[in-house]
Design an enzyme around this catalytic site. Structure first.
Site, PDB file in Angstrom:
ATOM      1  N   ILE A  11      -1.216 -15.069  -7.737  1.00  0.00           N
ATOM      2  CA  ILE A  11      -0.027 -14.641  -7.000  1.00  0.00           C
ATOM      3  C   ILE A  11       0.070 -15.569  -5.791  1.00  0.00           C
ATOM      4  O   ILE A  11      -0.893 -15.720  -5.042  1.00  0.00           O
ATOM      5  CB  ILE A  11      -0.071 -13.148  -6.612  1.00  0.00           C
ATOM      6  N   GLU A  26      -9.515 -10.929  -8.562  1.00  0.00           N
ATOM      7  CA  GLU A  26     -10.497 -11.537  -7.665  1.00  0.00           C
ATOM      8  C   GLU A  26      -9.728 -12.194  -6.539  1.00  0.00           C
ATOM      9  O   GLU A  26      -8.664 -12.763  -6.762  1.00  0.00           O
ATOM     10  CB  GLU A  26     -11.350 -12.608  -8.369  1.00  0.00           C
ATOM     11  N   ASN A  77      -9.997 -14.922   2.263  1.00  0.00           N
ATOM     12  CA  ASN A  77      -8.553 -14.671   2.261  1.00  0.00           C
ATOM     13  C   ASN A  77      -8.277 -13.216   2.651  1.00  0.00           C
ATOM     14  O   ASN A  77      -7.841 -12.396   1.842  1.00  0.00           O
ATOM     15  CB  ASN A  77      -7.956 -15.015   0.899  1.00  0.00           C
ATOM     16  N   TYR A  87      -3.552  -6.386  -0.885  1.00  0.00           N
ATOM     17  CA  TYR A  87      -3.981  -5.636  -2.070  1.00  0.00           C
ATOM     18  C   TYR A  87      -4.414  -4.221  -1.690  1.00  0.00           C
ATOM     19  O   TYR A  87      -4.085  -3.263  -2.392  1.00  0.00           O
ATOM     20  CB  TYR A  87      -5.111  -6.366  -2.791  1.00  0.00           C
TER      21      TYR A  87
END
Length: 150
Positions: A71, A105, A110, A117
């Protein structure tokens, strides 16, 4: 959530996809990886704000599970809800393919992606040591999962 439109990625889109990918990541996916995903029938999508491509995503789904593989929102378009809108679109595709859970993952470094998420409902379920190539070595991945059951 931002208002985006979406369309399926095609092989003819890969120059534009790679431009976004290379702008966003130190270790981007290759044309071959995207080609394999398209040809394998994965959910490969482009995100648009108006007429401008702002991102892309790839998700595989089989046997009641899905895996968010990629993404990406181009750097100058980050921070205004596009990532969440694209994530939601991909999760809707997973549900349409009868997935009950989605895994992913994310690089340990990050943190902005990990927070995105978590906001969506993903939880950390493990780690993969030295999973990602990194400048000067390797980096761990956080493994996250999100139930798609209502």
């Amino acid at each position: 959530m931002s208002t985006l439109s979406f369309r399926r990625m095609q092989e003819s889109d890969l120059d534009a996809v790679l431009a976004v990918e290379f702008a966003a990541f130190s270790h981007p996916w290759t044309r071959g990886i995207f080609l394999d995903c398209i040809r394998s029938g994965h959910e490969c999508w482009l995100a648009y704000s108006g007429q401008q491509q702002v991102g892309h995503g790839v998700l595989s789904a089989a046997a009641g599970e899905s895996h968010l593989l990629n993404i990406t929102i181009k750097p100058e378009s980050q921070g205004n809800g596009h990532g969440l809108a694209l994530l939601d679109h991909l999760m809707q595709q997973a549900k349409a393919r009868d997935a009950e859970v989605t895994f992913l993952e994310v690089r340990e470094s990050n943190q902005s992606a990990a927070r995105l998420y978590e906001r969506y409902g993903f939880n950390e379920i493990g780690r993969r040591k030295n999973y990602y190539p990194a400048v000067g070595g390797r980096e761990d991945a956080l493994v996250m999962a999100c139930s798609l059951l209502d």
